[in-house]
Design a protein around this motif. Structure first.
Motif, PDB file in Angstrom:
ATOM      1  N   GLU A  27       2.327   2.788   3.907  1.00  0.00           N
ATOM      2  CA  GLU A  27       2.563   1.664   4.637  1.00  0.00           C
ATOM      3  C   GLU A  27       4.141   1.402   4.887  1.00  0.00           C
ATOM      4  O   GLU A  27       4.914   1.536   3.887  1.00  0.00           O
ATOM      5  CB  GLU A  27       1.607   0.390   4.536  1.00  0.00           C
TER       6      GLU A  27
ATOM      7  N   HIS B  54       0.721  -1.292   0.053  1.00  0.00           N
ATOM      8  CA  HIS B  54      -0.002  -0.002  -0.100  1.00  0.00           C
ATOM      9  C   HIS B  54       0.903   1.130   0.026  1.00  0.00           C
ATOM     10  O   HIS B  54       2.075   1.194   0.776  1.00  0.00           O
ATOM     11  CB  HIS B  54      -0.787  -0.065   1.220  1.00  0.00           C
TER      12      HIS B  54
ATOM     13  N   TYR C 287     -12.781 -12.163  -1.419  1.00  0.00           N
ATOM     14  CA  TYR C 287     -12.694 -10.632  -1.603  1.00  0.00           C
ATOM     15  C   TYR C 287     -12.960 -10.101  -0.425  1.00  0.00           C
ATOM     16  O   TYR C 287     -12.368  -8.911  -0.203  1.00  0.00           O
ATOM     17  CB  TYR C 287     -13.435 -10.178  -2.943  1.00  0.00           C
ATOM     18  N   LEU C 288     -13.954 -10.523   0.184  1.00  0.00           N
ATOM     19  CA  LEU C 288     -14.077  -9.836   1.438  1.00  0.00           C
ATOM     20  C   LEU C 288     -13.318  -9.888   2.620  1.00  0.00           C
ATOM     21  O   LEU C 288     -12.795  -9.027   3.323  1.00  0.00           O
ATOM     22  CB  LEU C 288     -15.580 -10.415   2.029  1.00  0.00           C
ATOM     23  N   LEU C 289     -12.679 -11.168   2.651  1.00  0.00           N
ATOM     24  CA  LEU C 289     -11.639 -11.403   3.567  1.00  0.00           C
ATOM     25  C   LEU C 289     -10.146 -10.563   3.128  1.00  0.00           C
ATOM     26  O   LEU C 289      -9.444 -10.002   4.076  1.00  0.00           O
ATOM     27  CB  LEU C 289     -11.042 -12.840   3.789  1.00  0.00           C
ATOM     28  N   GLU C 290      -9.980 -10.594   1.804  1.00  0.00           N
ATOM     29  CA  GLU C 290      -8.772  -9.530   1.546  1.00  0.00           C
ATOM     30  C   GLU C 290      -9.012  -8.263   1.698  1.00  0.00           C
ATOM     31  O   GLU C 290      -7.962  -7.668   2.084  1.00  0.00           O
ATOM     32  CB  GLU C 290      -8.859  -9.937  -0.381  1.00  0.00           C
ATOM     33  N   TYR C 291     -10.073  -7.969   1.545  1.00  0.00           N
ATOM     34  CA  TYR C 291     -10.651  -6.300   2.103  1.00  0.00           C
ATOM     35  C   TYR C 291     -10.378  -6.213   3.472  1.00  0.00           C
ATOM     36  O   TYR C 291      -9.645  -5.343   3.893  1.00  0.00           O
ATOM     37  CB  TYR C 291     -12.109  -6.282   1.592  1.00  0.00           C
ATOM     38  N   TYR C 292     -10.946  -7.059   4.531  1.00  0.00           N
ATOM     39  CA  TYR C 292     -10.806  -7.033   5.855  1.00  0.00           C
ATOM     40  C   TYR C 292      -9.276  -7.090   6.228  1.00  0.00           C
ATOM     41  O   TYR C 292      -8.944  -6.330   7.377  1.00  0.00           O
ATOM     42  CB  TYR C 292     -11.764  -8.119   6.414  1.00  0.00           C
ATOM     43  N   ALA C 293      -8.580  -7.972   5.652  1.00  0.00           N
ATOM     44  CA  ALA C 293      -6.976  -8.313   6.267  1.00  0.00           C
ATOM     45  C   ALA C 293      -6.335  -7.152   5.678  1.00  0.00           C
ATOM     46  O   ALA C 293      -5.578  -6.579   6.636  1.00  0.00           O
ATOM     47  CB  ALA C 293      -6.917  -9.696   5.584  1.00  0.00           C
ATOM     48  N   TYR C 294      -6.160  -6.885   4.386  1.00  0.00           N
ATOM     49  CA  TYR C 294      -5.355  -6.025   3.671  1.00  0.00           C
ATOM     50  C   TYR C 294      -5.683  -4.777   3.470  1.00  0.00           C
ATOM     51  O   TYR C 294      -4.734  -3.872   3.239  1.00  0.00           O
ATOM     52  CB  TYR C 294      -4.759  -6.580   2.535  1.00  0.00           C
ATOM     53  N   HIS C 295      -6.889  -4.360   3.454  1.00  0.00           N
ATOM     54  CA  HIS C 295      -7.479  -2.915   3.288  1.00  0.00           C
ATOM     55  C   HIS C 295      -8.329  -2.178   4.396  1.00  0.00           C
ATOM     56  O   HIS C 295      -7.727  -1.075   5.025  1.00  0.00           O
ATOM     57  CB  HIS C 295      -8.282  -2.926   1.840  1.00  0.00           C
ATOM     58  N   LEU C 296      -9.233  -2.639   4.753  1.00  0.00           N
ATOM     59  CA  LEU C 296      -9.971  -1.779   5.643  1.00  0.00           C
ATOM     60  C   LEU C 296      -9.254  -1.772   6.725  1.00  0.00           C
ATOM     61  O   LEU C 296      -8.798  -2.778   7.303  1.00  0.00           O
ATOM     62  CB  LEU C 296     -11.550  -2.576   5.581  1.00  0.00           C
ATOM     63  N   ARG C 297      -9.366  -0.620   7.451  1.00  0.00           N
ATOM     64  CA  ARG C 297      -8.581  -0.469   8.900  1.00  0.00           C
ATOM     65  C   ARG C 297      -9.402   0.776   9.594  1.00  0.00           C
ATOM     66  O   ARG C 297      -9.950   1.592   9.041  1.00  0.00           O
ATOM     67  CB  ARG C 297      -7.139  -0.421   8.696  1.00  0.00           C
ATOM     68  N   ALA C 298      -8.898   0.794  10.753  1.00  0.00           N
ATOM     69  CA  ALA C 298      -9.104   2.061  11.773  1.00  0.00           C
ATOM     70  C   ALA C 298      -8.053   2.853  11.737  1.00  0.00           C
ATOM     71  O   ALA C 298      -7.020   2.521  12.514  1.00  0.00           O
ATOM     72  CB  ALA C 298      -9.879   1.462  12.824  1.00  0.00           C
ATOM     73  N   PHE C 299      -7.911   4.080  11.255  1.00  0.00           N
ATOM     74  CA  PHE C 299      -7.183   5.205  11.629  1.00  0.00           C
ATOM     75  C   PHE C 299      -6.580   5.121  13.032  1.00  0.00           C
ATOM     76  O   PHE C 299      -7.535   5.433  13.797  1.00  0.00           O
ATOM     77  CB  PHE C 299      -7.598   6.583  11.122  1.00  0.00           C
TER      78      PHE C 299
END
Lengths: 394, 317
Positions: A74, A71, A315-327
């Protein structure tokens, strides 16, 4: 009469003309849009092939990862270090009927984080690419496919990887977390890891669906075992048969739990582990080697795998693990740096420096088990006796 | 006879031309962006990393202390499962979370507004939130089936002045009215809420009870009232222009992306810094808690300029 007639004819003609042209134009529009769409699709496929060239190097039916995902913004120094030191060959059990419906989604999600990925099928497919193992398809072929797949991996890639992971085409694997888990071990140890089950064997065996990973030495012994007929095709129950062979050739069944005893390999999807209340009669209760936790304690923050994941789930797990985060979020669990990397990392961090120190909020701190970074953590994963510096939450 | 045929032919040709021209016009989208109103911003983005790094340490510390969100969650006993899920998941990350219900429930506690009408209930809740704001300067209004990542909301409004009117979320246009969809969550700055509470007193501009004939949904009604005070809806977006507030569930958005961007599903779907998703089942909310606040790949760190700590007494984050 005459003028009325001609005006009336005019109006009629107007309506007829409008309708006529509409009827003529509509199919032309449609075709036009479709043609444009098809062009779009064609160039899409070409674009994908070109893009693929940037991601993978296809060689001998394997995909060698050229550019493992990053990313912008990162700091992935640790992940990069582990990527180079803990090389993983992922082989995915699939079949010709599953390439477009399952294997494809694996290819575009988690397998991109492996060093090498090989898709194992009964039939060779040079485009995907898949290896043809020369078996038939079906549940009764699972162990045959596994045997041949591991032999293939050993024969073609033994020196290109340190660890050899088997996964299904409905398993999602967070390969970076697998590297963390393996970082405190060496590929010369005869050991393998996965979700440990207890029945039928002395030391237990690893769930097939949740995925399991062999050290290079374990793989060597597996292949040797078949050469010496110490191991044979005992049953088509792949994971059990695998476990029996491992036991025979002296490969240890490892403990893959994190430093708070939370499991990392999971035989079901996150939703089930986190929310489902399995009935006590369910086989799961009597199979798991270690005590089962339901609810949030089921799953480590650095979980490695989930099973029965469908296409959208990948794709959802990919999103949760590698993308979506809490600032700015300060995670409760801080996985300790693997032993061999501690001195190295602190040196490189000092030299790189940070632009600004993290501002510690004055807000209330969470649990007491938030370890300070410099606190003496016990050696990474996983201790045999359940004693660790980070207090396990109730 | 001849002139009739002639007229007919003329008519037909004209009709054809008319249809053709209409088809051309139809393919052009209306260019009329509202230029008359004083929308200076339609879109609101978070401060960039560079901008944040230019702030002094004391300023950052100040912002960190001040940035607090008061969550206003509108519940009803018929949605008890979602109410319980919201209570057990994302609302724990609000600095203040207040549940306002239409009628009391024996199972869970909330401020009972004893009001069946959605708009009247929302008004009462907002008025109560304003009067009990304390030091909190940002308000987030949601329904319990919406999941919000409060830290990302804080990041969005971090450098925005709450003494300015802000009315943010997922904006939708309905005719001339641009409003924030309730489903995606509504963000109000202190100033916006102050103006809103004031205009509540104006029965002409912002009546409490609407006639049954012209009844607008409460999120549209909110936009109408705010518009009278000079506050306009703005779309919350990330640095790439992707919406941060979603009025659909994450599964449905992923599904759509699989259709539309089959070769780039995740990036084509949703922002990494998303703030809300809606229509999530209670189980999906627990999974999202795990996915956002726990599951991550080892070795990838973001050295964010601020730190937000996990709430006390919680085990699913």
């Amino acid at each position: 009469m005459k003028p009325l007639g001609s005006r009336f004819s005019f109006y009629v003609g107007f309506v007829v003309g409008t309708v006529l042209l509409y009827v003529i134009l509509r199919p032309v529009w449609f075709e036009g849009i479709q043609l444009a769409g098809n062009y779009g699709k064609l160039s899409d496929r070409q674009q994908q092939l070109d893009k693929d060239k940037g991601i993978w190097k296809k060689e001998r039916s394997a995909l060698f990862n050229l550019d493992h995902p990053h990313h912008t913004g990162e700091d992935s120094r640790m992940a990069d270090k582990l990527y180079n030191k803990v090389r993983i060959l992922c082989w995915v059990m699939t079949g010709p009927n599953n390439l477009e419906t399952k294997a494809r989604h694996v290819k575009y999600t988690w397998s991109r984080h492996c060093n090498i990925v090989v898709f194992m099928s009964s039939v060779e497919d040079p485009d995907f690419p898949t290896v043809g193992l020369g078996t038939k398809e079906g549940r009764d072929q699972l162990y045959w496919k596994t045997i041949k797949a591991f032999h293939y991996a050993y024969e073609h890639h033994a020196n290109e990887a340190d660890w050899f992971l088997k996964a299904d085409d409905d398993t999602y694997v967070i390969v970076d977390n697998l590297r963390w888990m393996l970082a405190n071990h060496t590929p010369d140890e005869p050991i393998y890891f996965g979700r440990r089950f207890k029945p039928y064997t002395k030391q237990g065996y690893m769930s097939g669906g949740a995925g399991y990973v062999l050290s290079r030495e374990a793989l060597r012994r597996f292949v040797e075992g078949f050469k010496n007929k110490v191991c044979t095709h005992t049953t088509s129950v792949e994971d059990l048969a695998m476990g029996q062979c491992m036991e025979k050739v002296g490969v240890l069944a490892g403990d893959s739990r994190d430093t708070t005893q939370r499991e990392t390999f999971h035989p079901f999807v996150p939703e089930q582990h986190l929310t489902a209340k399995f009935p006590k009669s369910f086989w799961y209760w009597s199979y798991c080697y270690y005590p089962i936790s339901e609810g949030p304690n089921c799953c480590s923050d650095v979980s490695v795998s989930f099973h029965y994941v469908d296409a959208g789930g990948m794709y959802l797990l990919e999103y949760y693990a590698y993308h979506l985060r809490a600032f700015g979020y300060r995670y409760r669990y801080q996985p300790p740096t693997p032993k061999a990397y501690r001195l190295e990392l602190s040196n490189s961090l000092d030299s790189a420096g940070e632009l600004k120190e993290e501002i510690s909020g004055v807000k209330e701190h969470g649990d007491d088990d938030l370890p300070r970074p410099d606190q003496g953590q016990d050696a990474g994963p996983p201790p045999v006796v359940g004693k660790d510096a980070a207090a396990a939450p109730v | 006879m001849l002139s009739e045929r002639g007229s007919f032919m003329k008519g037909m040709i004209l009709g054809g031309v008319f249809c053709f021209v209409l088809s051309l016009l139809g393919s052009f989208s209306p260019i009329t962006e509202s230029k008359t109103e004083d929308h200076h911003h339609h879109h609101v983005k978070a401060a960039s990393k560079d901008e944040l790094q230019q702030l002094s340490e004391s300023r950052l510390q100040e912002l960190n202390n001040q940035i607090q969100i008061s969550c206003v969650i509108m519940v009803q006993p018929k949605n008890l499962v979602y109410w319980a899920a919201a209570l057990d998941t994302w609302t724990k990350h609000c600095d203040k979370a207040e549940f306002y219900t239409s009628e009391s429930s024996k199972a869970l506690e909330a401020i009972d507004l004893n009001e069946k009408d959605d708009w009247a209930r929302l008004r009462k809740a907002l008025k109560h939130a304003y009067e009990n704001a304390g030091d909190i300067r940002w308000f987030f209004v949601a329904q319990p089936s919406t999941f919000a990542i409060i830290e990302n909301l804080k990041y969005l409004v971090l450098t925005k002045n709450p003494e300015q009117p802000f009315y943010l979320g997922k904006t939708v246009k309905s005719g001339e009215l641009e409003y924030v969809e309730f489903n995606g969550g509504i963000v109000l700055s202190y100033e916006a809420l102050k103006r809103l509470v004031n205009v509540f007193q104006d029965e002409d501009k912002c009546p409490e009870r609407q006639s049954a004939l012209w009844k607008l949904s409460e999120d549209k009604q909110l936009a109408v009232c705010l518009k009278f005070t000079g506050v306009f809806a703005e779309n919350g977006e990330d640095v790439h222009g992707k919406g941060l507030f979603n009025s659909r569930s994450v599964d449905s958005l992923i599904s759509e992306s699989m259709d539309q961007n089959p070769n780039n599903v995740v990036k084509g779907c949703c922002s990494d810094m998303a703030i809300t998703f809606s229509s999530m089942s209670p189980n999906q909310m627990q999974v999202m808690m795990f996915g956002v606040y726990r599951l991550r790949p080892y070795g990838h760190d973001f050295h964010d300029i601020l730190t937000f700590y996990p709430p006390k007494g919680s085990d699913n984050d």
